[in-house]
Design an enzyme around this catalytic site. Structure first.
Site, PDB file in Angstrom:
ATOM      1  N   TYR A   1       0.829  -1.186   0.000  1.00 29.59           N
ATOM      2  CA  TYR A   1       0.000   0.000   0.000  1.00 29.59           C
ATOM      3  C   TYR A   1       0.875   1.252   0.000  1.00 29.59           C
ATOM      4  O   TYR A   1       0.648   2.204  -0.727  1.00 29.59           O
ATOM      5  CB  TYR A   1      -0.907  -0.031   1.234  1.00 29.59           C
ATOM      6  CG  TYR A   1      -1.975   1.041   1.220  1.00 29.59           C
ATOM      7  CD1 TYR A   1      -2.870   1.133   0.167  1.00 29.59           C
ATOM      8  CD2 TYR A   1      -2.078   1.950   2.258  1.00 29.59           C
ATOM      9  CE1 TYR A   1      -3.843   2.101   0.147  1.00 29.59           C
ATOM     10  CE2 TYR A   1      -3.050   2.927   2.242  1.00 29.59           C
ATOM     11  CZ  TYR A   1      -3.937   3.005   1.182  1.00 29.59           C
ATOM     12  OH  TYR A   1      -4.888   3.968   1.164  1.00 29.59           O
TER      13      TYR A   1
ATOM     14  N   MET B   1       2.543   1.800  -3.375  1.00 28.12           N
ATOM     15  CA  MET B   1       1.597   2.320  -4.354  1.00 28.12           C
ATOM     16  C   MET B   1       1.403   3.807  -4.132  1.00 28.12           C
ATOM     17  O   MET B   1       1.343   4.593  -5.061  1.00 28.12           O
ATOM     18  CB  MET B   1       0.244   1.620  -4.225  1.00 28.12           C
ATOM     19  CG  MET B   1       0.339   0.128  -4.269  1.00 28.12           C
ATOM     20  SD  MET B   1      -0.080  -0.510  -5.875  1.00 28.12           S
ATOM     21  CE  MET B   1      -1.844  -0.435  -5.749  1.00 28.12           C
TER      22      MET B   1
ATOM     23  N   GLN C   1       3.467   5.896  -2.922  1.00 26.35           N
ATOM     24  CA  GLN C   1       4.595   6.699  -3.368  1.00 26.35           C
ATOM     25  C   GLN C   1       4.572   6.902  -4.853  1.00 26.35           C
ATOM     26  O   GLN C   1       4.786   7.988  -5.357  1.00 26.35           O
ATOM     27  CB  GLN C   1       5.906   5.986  -3.077  1.00 26.35           C
ATOM     28  CG  GLN C   1       6.213   5.864  -1.653  1.00 26.35           C
ATOM     29  CD  GLN C   1       7.270   4.824  -1.513  1.00 26.35           C
ATOM     30  OE1 GLN C   1       8.058   4.613  -2.427  1.00 26.35           O
ATOM     31  NE2 GLN C   1       7.296   4.164  -0.394  1.00 26.35           N
TER      32      GLN C   1
ATOM     33  N   HIS D   1      67.929  13.160  -3.339  1.00 31.43           N
ATOM     34  CA  HIS D   1      66.953  12.975  -4.407  1.00 31.43           C
ATOM     35  C   HIS D   1      66.371  14.328  -4.839  1.00 31.43           C
ATOM     36  O   HIS D   1      66.385  14.667  -6.024  1.00 31.43           O
ATOM     37  CB  HIS D   1      65.839  12.042  -3.910  1.00 31.43           C
ATOM     38  CG  HIS D   1      64.755  11.777  -4.906  1.00 31.43           C
ATOM     39  ND1 HIS D   1      64.661  10.596  -5.600  1.00 31.43           N
ATOM     40  CD2 HIS D   1      63.717  12.545  -5.315  1.00 31.43           C
ATOM     41  CE1 HIS D   1      63.613  10.645  -6.399  1.00 31.43           C
ATOM     42  NE2 HIS D   1      63.014  11.825  -6.247  1.00 31.43           N
ATOM     43  N   GLU D   2      65.918  15.096  -3.874  1.00 31.53           N
ATOM     44  CA  GLU D   2      65.305  16.389  -4.207  1.00 31.53           C
ATOM     45  C   GLU D   2      66.350  17.358  -4.742  1.00 31.53           C
ATOM     46  O   GLU D   2      66.068  18.130  -5.668  1.00 31.53           O
ATOM     47  CB  GLU D   2      64.595  16.986  -2.982  1.00 31.53           C
ATOM     48  CG  GLU D   2      63.413  16.163  -2.463  1.00 31.53           C
ATOM     49  CD  GLU D   2      62.377  15.843  -3.526  1.00 31.53           C
ATOM     50  OE1 GLU D   2      62.176  16.658  -4.450  1.00 31.53           O
ATOM     51  OE2 GLU D   2      61.777  14.757  -3.459  1.00 31.53           O
TER      52      GLU D   2
HETATM   53 ZN    ZN Z   1      61.428  12.621  -7.280  1.00 30.88          ZN
END
Ligand code: ZN
Ligand code: ADP
Ligand code: MG
Length: 616
Positions: A135, A138, A140, A429-430
């Site tokens: 019900y 329905m 909705q 590294h940097e």
């Molecule tokens: Zn790097």
């Protein structure tokens, strides 16, 4: 939920409870026909051989008995027939011994079997509940009832008031121009329909997250001044079965009622996924929703003055049916903003934030290549937070710088323990990246080098372009590969060991080299030919579907050429790093001591000025 909707639900629950109670009451009444005598009393009668006649319904447990010397037969409901028979065993076996002259009359009959009533209870309950839920469903989907709830919840509020204006969307000039036509149509639908012009029903906004798709859709509504019904694809995902489809139906119904209007479906990929895709099935709900959407889009004509705008960042997974003519046939790509766009966006979001005189938004725009509108907004907000935390009245350049790095790589991780060896690897590294960049004429100026951990990155070398040049020369690409390899080369040169930290650099270098060969025709050997139709819109996720239009032999040649480019860049990089080994040591040591260096100090250090006593 509004109080009125609440009342609706409570009414239902009340009705349900009352009916359940009634059912239970009736059933228990049916079974309750025993006299007030209790079971022990009955057994006592039997134990004392007072019973002269009895009749037992084995099915329902109904017992009719007569006591010795009494005329009246009585009734009792035995709760459990088996137990009763056991309890009265003595009576039966010994009755004739005790009263040999009297004949025991006992009947075991099965007249009525009322137990089925008990087994019926769960069935009845289920049926009642089922009817109840049905019900609701329905209600909705039926729409219009004052009791509608769940699926239709918020429908009243679905006219979304969070509209914007085109002025709030900065830098997206092209996108806005394309949408202006839609705005004009929504403002003056007659102008177009009278002349028989066909206006697109659906507009699909495509672009990476944070580029302002949602904002643009809201701006269209704001500019046109028409009702804006918005729903997000992800809203559908959690819905009950069947609700998604009915929700779509309601949405279109409402929009038509308020025409001219806009329906906005954000993140449409959540419902608009390719049908039949996905593993293990169970996507019926989503497919129903999608089907309903297609039906609705086909169902209204251009003269309905309803425009459907949808947004997604995954066009590749959309069901092709959505993109067919008459549906989302107009597609607008909302891309990353360029340098001018970034400046405009920054201007919009800096509007209510006091900036110190040293802040130049144009410079920030240059440093933030690849940032989306949302990133830039976030950047200014982070900067404002930093300023506030330090009790400053305005946002300074330093705040912005700190915030930029935070947005790029996540907050600094000062607390994390980094071993001395890790720090040394990162420093060299940097330094390698920075020194390489410094010695490559086409590369951007080094803006900052740091070995403070952020997010995934152990360290960072930030360069700042002087212009947002879209045209990249061959030399520039070659040198960018050299710069990317700087980290690895430095590790190898000074630490005689290489680490995994450079894998991302190498991946990027390889990708650059590959596009030089296959996309830009920069390779002498393979010539000016594009190999493979590489979709430029990488963000659309089509990375699995490169269509290859070349042979295996050419593929091998491409690989060979890519390898050559990388190897040449590697030896060039090595030459630079080795020629500058003195400066490499100086810079790495500086980083180990101070953790970061800014552009100006880096420049002086590279020129050989002694900015700090070197520590070893
Ligand atoms: Zn790097
Ligand atoms: P998307 O829907 O594409 O993921 P949004 O529209 O939700 O992006 O953008 C998030 C926020 O970022 C917006 O609310 C807005 O504040 C900001 N933003 C994004 N693009 C722009 C732009 N072009 N101009 C101004 N602000 C923007
Ligand atoms: Mg969005």
């Amino acid at each position: 939920m509004t109080p009125r909707k609440n009342r609706g639900i409570f009414t239902y629950i009340l009705i349900l409870l009352i009916s359940l109670f009634c059912i239970y009451f009736v059933i228990s009444k049916l079974s309750d026909n025993s006299a007030k005598t209790d079971y022990t009393q009955i057994i006592n009668y039997f134990d004392d051989y007072k019973v002269s006649y009895y009749e037992l319904d084995l099915g329902s447990g109904e017992l009719i008995y007569q006591l010795r010397g009494e005329e009246k037969k009585q009734k009792f409901n035995v709760p459990n027939v088996d137990i009763f028979l056991k309890d009265t065993e003595n009576y039966r076996t010994e009755y004739n011994e005790k009263y040999p002259k009297e004949k025991l009359v006992q009947n075991y009959i099965k007249i009525t079997d009322r137990t089925w009533l008990y087994s019926l209870i769960p069935v009845l309950l289920t049926v009642v509940l089922g009817v109840f839920i049905l019900y609701f469903m329905m209600k909705q989907s039926g729409g219009g009832s004052k009791y509608s709830s769940f699926g239709k919840a918020n429908l009243k509020n679905q006219i979304d008031t969070r509209t914007a204006t085109f002025k709030q969307v900065a830098g997206a000039d092209e996108e806005k121009r394309e949408l202006e036509e839609i705005v004009d149509f929504l403002k003056h639908p007659r102008k177009y329909t009278d002349i028989g012009a066909k206006i697109p029903k659906g507009v699909l906004l495509l672009g990476p997250p944070g580029t302002g798709k949602t904002l643009l859709a809201r701006a269209v509504a704001g500019e046109a001044g028409c009702p804006f019904f918005s729903i997000s694809g992800s809203d559908f995902v959690e819905m009950f079965v069947g609700v998604g489809a009915s929700r779509v139906r309601d949405l279109f119904e409402q929009a038509k009622k308020h025409a001219p209007s806009i329906i906005f479906i954000d993140e449409i990929d959540a419902v608009g996924r390719h049908r039949g895709a996905g593993l293990g099935g169970g996507h019926d709900e989503r497919e129903q929703t999608l089907n309903q959407l297609l039906v609705e889009m086909d169902g209204f004509s251009g003269s309905d003055s309803v425009i459907v705008i949808a947004a997604t960042n995954r066009r590749d997974i959309l069901d092709p049916a959505l993109l067919r003519p008459g549906r989302f046939d107009r597609q607008i790509v909302v891309g990353y903003p360029d340098v001018k766009g970034r400046e405009d966006i920054l201007m919009v979001h800096a509007n209510n934030k006091p900036l110190a005189p040293d802040v130049d938004l144009r410079v920030i725009a240059k440093t933030t290549q690849g940032f989306t509108g949302a990133d830039l907004e976030n950047l200014l907000n982070e900067a404002a937070l930093l300023a506030a935390r330090n009790n400053r009245m305005s946002i300074t350049e330093k705040d912005i710088e700190e915030a930029t790095i935070k947005v790029i790589a996540g907050p600094e991780k000062k607390s994390r323990i980094v071993t001395e060896r890790d720090r040394k690897v990162t420093a060299y590294h940097e330094a390698g990246h920075a020194v390489a960049a410094y010695n490559l004429p086409t590369q951007d100026k080094v803006h900052q080098v740091t070995i403070i951990q952020r997010g995934m990155a152990a360290g960072l070398t930030i360069t700042r372009p002087d212009s947002d040049d879209m045209h990249v020369s061959r030399n520039q690409m070659r040198e960018s590969i050299i710069m990317l390899l700087g980290g690895r080369v430095a590790e190898e040169t000074f630490l005689d060991d290489i680490c995994t930290g450079a894998s991302n650099d190498i991946e990027r270098a390889t990708n650059t080299a590959r596009s030089m060969v296959t996309k830009y025709g920069f390779s002498n050997k393979l010539g000016t030919v594009v190999y493979g139709s590489d979709n430029d819109e990488v963000f659309l996720g089509k990375d699995y579907g490169h269509t290859r239009n070349y042979s295996e032999a050419v593929a091998a040649q491409i690989d060979e050429e890519v390898k050559n480019i990388i190897e040449k860049a590697y030896s060039d990089c090595k030459a630079i790093i080795q020629a500058n080994s003195e400066k490499m040591h100086t810079l790495a040591n500086y980083l180990l001591k101070y953790e970061k260096i800014d552009g100006a100090d880096f420049e002086r250090l590279m020129k050989g000025e002694n900015i700090e006593p070197v520590v070893n």
